[in-house]
Design a protein around this motif. Structure first.
Motif, PDB file in Angstrom:
ATOM      1  N   GLY A  27      -4.510   4.814 -17.022  1.00 47.71           N
ATOM      2  CA  GLY A  27      -5.630   5.420 -16.306  1.00 47.71           C
ATOM      3  C   GLY A  27      -6.449   4.437 -15.488  1.00 47.71           C
ATOM      4  N   GLN A  28      -5.842   3.314 -15.134  1.00 50.94           N
ATOM      5  CA  GLN A  28      -6.526   2.275 -14.364  1.00 50.94           C
ATOM      6  C   GLN A  28      -6.218   2.404 -12.874  1.00 50.94           C
ATOM      7  OE1 GLN A  28      -8.684   0.038 -15.840  1.00 50.94           O
ATOM      8  NE2 GLN A  28      -8.337   1.367 -17.606  1.00 50.94           N
ATOM      9  N   PRO A  29      -7.044   1.812 -12.027  1.00 50.60           N
ATOM     10  CA  PRO A  29      -6.735   1.803 -10.595  1.00 50.60           C
ATOM     11  C   PRO A  29      -5.437   1.032 -10.330  1.00 50.60           C
ATOM     12  CG  PRO A  29      -9.018   1.161 -10.973  1.00 50.60           C
ATOM     13  CD  PRO A  29      -8.341   1.195 -12.312  1.00 50.60           C
ATOM     14  N   LEU A  30      -4.676   1.506  -9.377  1.00 49.33           N
ATOM     15  CA  LEU A  30      -3.416   0.856  -9.034  1.00 49.33           C
ATOM     16  C   LEU A  30      -3.678  -0.405  -8.230  1.00 49.33           C
ATOM     17  CD1 LEU A  30      -2.586   3.835  -9.696  1.00 49.33           C
ATOM     18  CD2 LEU A  30      -0.674   3.440  -8.166  1.00 49.33           C
ATOM     19  N   PRO A  31      -2.824  -1.421  -8.451  1.00 49.06           N
ATOM     20  CA  PRO A  31      -2.970  -2.639  -7.661  1.00 49.06           C
ATOM     21  C   PRO A  31      -2.770  -2.344  -6.176  1.00 49.06           C
ATOM     22  CG  PRO A  31      -1.003  -2.727  -9.066  1.00 49.06           C
ATOM     23  CD  PRO A  31      -1.699  -1.448  -9.354  1.00 49.06           C
ATOM     24  N   VAL A  32      -3.258  -3.173  -5.353  1.00 52.93           N
ATOM     25  CA  VAL A  32      -3.190  -3.138  -3.890  1.00 52.93           C
ATOM     26  C   VAL A  32      -4.135  -2.092  -3.303  1.00 52.93           C
ATOM     27  CG1 VAL A  32      -1.715  -2.978  -1.840  1.00 52.93           C
ATOM     28  CG2 VAL A  32      -0.793  -3.976  -3.914  1.00 52.93           C
ATOM     29  N   ILE A  33      -4.142  -0.862  -3.838  1.00 56.69           N
ATOM     30  CA  ILE A  33      -4.983   0.189  -3.249  1.00 56.69           C
ATOM     31  C   ILE A  33      -6.276   0.425  -4.023  1.00 56.69           C
ATOM     32  CG2 ILE A  33      -3.058   1.339  -2.105  1.00 56.69           C
ATOM     33  CD1 ILE A  33      -3.132   3.433  -4.402  1.00 56.69           C
ATOM     34  N   TRP A  37       0.882   4.095  -2.918  1.00 58.26           N
ATOM     35  CA  TRP A  37       0.581   5.503  -2.622  1.00 58.26           C
ATOM     36  C   TRP A  37       1.771   6.405  -2.970  1.00 58.26           C
ATOM     37  CZ3 TRP A  37      -3.969   7.267  -2.757  1.00 58.26           C
ATOM     38  CH2 TRP A  37      -5.049   6.530  -2.294  1.00 58.26           C
ATOM     39  N   ALA A  38       2.988   5.881  -2.850  1.00 60.18           N
ATOM     40  CA  ALA A  38       4.163   6.659  -3.269  1.00 60.18           C
ATOM     41  C   ALA A  38       4.105   6.916  -4.772  1.00 60.18           C
ATOM     42  CB  ALA A  38       5.454   5.935  -2.894  1.00 60.18           C
ATOM     43  N   LYS A  39       3.664   5.924  -5.535  1.00 64.13           N
ATOM     44  CA  LYS A  39       3.516   6.109  -6.985  1.00 64.13           C
ATOM     45  C   LYS A  39       2.428   7.141  -7.284  1.00 64.13           C
ATOM     46  CE  LYS A  39       5.579   4.398  -9.694  1.00 64.13           C
ATOM     47  NZ  LYS A  39       6.872   4.882 -10.235  1.00 64.13           N
ATOM     48  N   VAL A  40       1.341   7.126  -6.515  1.00 69.79           N
ATOM     49  CA  VAL A  40       0.291   8.134  -6.674  1.00 69.79           C
ATOM     50  C   VAL A  40       0.871   9.523  -6.392  1.00 69.79           C
ATOM     51  CG1 VAL A  40      -1.889   9.012  -5.731  1.00 69.79           C
ATOM     52  CG2 VAL A  40      -1.612   6.557  -6.155  1.00 69.79           C
ATOM     53  N   GLU A  64       0.833  -1.207   0.000  1.00 69.03           N
ATOM     54  CA  GLU A  64       0.000   0.000   0.000  1.00 69.03           C
ATOM     55  C   GLU A  64       0.861   1.248   0.000  1.00 69.03           C
ATOM     56  OE1 GLU A  64      -2.739  -0.093   3.279  1.00 69.03           O
ATOM     57  OE2 GLU A  64      -3.486  -2.074   2.722  1.00 69.03           O
ATOM     58  N   CYS A  65       1.878   1.255   0.831  1.00 67.50           N
ATOM     59  CA  CYS A  65       2.765   2.411   0.933  1.00 67.50           C
ATOM     60  C   CYS A  65       3.453   2.686  -0.408  1.00 67.50           C
ATOM     61  CB  CYS A  65       3.780   2.163   2.039  1.00 67.50           C
ATOM     62  SG  CYS A  65       4.680   3.629   2.557  1.00 67.50           S
ATOM     63  N   LEU A 122      11.930  -9.595  -1.585  1.00 68.36           N
ATOM     64  CA  LEU A 122      11.148  -8.381  -1.376  1.00 68.36           C
ATOM     65  C   LEU A 122      11.466  -7.329  -2.434  1.00 68.36           C
ATOM     66  CD1 LEU A 122      11.226  -8.014   2.499  1.00 68.36           C
ATOM     67  CD2 LEU A 122       9.225  -8.439   1.068  1.00 68.36           C
ATOM     68  N   GLN A 123      12.730  -7.187  -2.787  1.00 70.93           N
ATOM     69  CA  GLN A 123      13.128  -6.222  -3.818  1.00 70.93           C
ATOM     70  C   GLN A 123      12.451  -6.563  -5.145  1.00 70.93           C
ATOM     71  OE1 GLN A 123      15.620  -3.439  -3.622  1.00 70.93           O
ATOM     72  NE2 GLN A 123      14.403  -3.000  -5.444  1.00 70.93           N
ATOM     73  N   GLU A 124      12.463  -7.838  -5.504  1.00 68.86           N
ATOM     74  CA  GLU A 124      11.819  -8.268  -6.747  1.00 68.86           C
ATOM     75  C   GLU A 124      10.310  -8.023  -6.709  1.00 68.86           C
ATOM     76  OE1 GLU A 124      12.996 -12.328  -7.354  1.00 68.86           O
ATOM     77  OE2 GLU A 124      15.078 -11.764  -7.752  1.00 68.86           O
ATOM     78  N   ALA A 125       9.684  -8.311  -5.586  1.00 72.54           N
ATOM     79  CA  ALA A 125       8.246  -8.083  -5.441  1.00 72.54           C
ATOM     80  C   ALA A 125       7.924  -6.598  -5.524  1.00 72.54           C
ATOM     81  CB  ALA A 125       7.752  -8.663  -4.116  1.00 72.54           C
ATOM     82  N   ALA A 126       8.757  -5.773  -4.914  1.00 70.21           N
ATOM     83  CA  ALA A 126       8.556  -4.324  -4.961  1.00 70.21           C
ATOM     84  C   ALA A 126       8.738  -3.804  -6.385  1.00 70.21           C
ATOM     85  CB  ALA A 126       9.519  -3.625  -4.005  1.00 70.21           C
ATOM     86  N   ASN A 127       9.752  -4.297  -7.082  1.00 69.67           N
ATOM     87  CA  ASN A 127       9.975  -3.873  -8.461  1.00 69.67           C
ATOM     88  C   ASN A 127       8.789  -4.247  -9.348  1.00 69.67           C
ATOM     89  OD1 ASN A 127      12.474  -2.905  -7.706  1.00 69.67           O
ATOM     90  ND2 ASN A 127      13.616  -4.616  -8.543  1.00 69.67           N
ATOM     91  N   THR A 128       8.249  -5.442  -9.125  1.00 71.83           N
ATOM     92  CA  THR A 128       7.083  -5.884  -9.894  1.00 71.83           C
ATOM     93  C   THR A 128       5.890  -4.988  -9.620  1.00 71.83           C
ATOM     94  OG1 THR A 128       7.863  -8.175  -9.909  1.00 71.83           O
ATOM     95  CG2 THR A 128       5.501  -7.820 -10.302  1.00 71.83           C
ATOM     96  N   LEU A 129       5.633  -4.706  -8.341  1.00 77.33           N
ATOM     97  CA  LEU A 129       4.505  -3.835  -7.993  1.00 77.33           C
ATOM     98  C   LEU A 129       4.718  -2.437  -8.547  1.00 77.33           C
ATOM     99  CD1 LEU A 129       1.829  -3.241  -6.637  1.00 77.33           C
ATOM    100  CD2 LEU A 129       3.082  -2.859  -4.498  1.00 77.33           C
TER     101      LEU A 129
END
Length: 82
Positions: A72-78, A12-15, A8-9, A54-61
């Motif tokens: 213009g789509q909703p972001l995953p997780v949030i 939201w950082a990408k937002v 989620e964090c 975790l780094q790989e999972a974060a990069n994927t997200l």
């Protein structure tokens, strides 16, 4: 894919990065952008053996979020649009 509070964090950082296009000129982000800082904080709190995963999972997200923002789509997780 990274989920839970760290996911989620990161989303939201990408937002934040999308909604604040001049973030890179902010001195608070000299050492790295919002997404980078979230990933670094997460890795600093993780067990040494989990960091690569975790780094790989974060990069994927992060890539999934960037793609969602571009289309213009909703972001995953949030499930929110940037």
């Amino acid at each position: 894919v990274l989920s839970g509070r760290w996911g989620e964090c990161l989303a939201w950082a990408k937002v934040f990065e999308k909604r604040n296009p001049n973030w890179s000129s902010d001195p608070d982000y000299r050492s790295g952008g919002p997404s980078f800082q979230v990933i670094q904080a997460m890795l600093s709190q993780s067990a040494m053996g989990n960091q690569r995963q975790l780094q790989e999972a974060a990069n994927t997200l992060e890539a999934m979020c960037a793609s969602a923002i571009s289309s213009g789509q909703p972001l995953p997780v949030i499930n929110q649009c940037a």
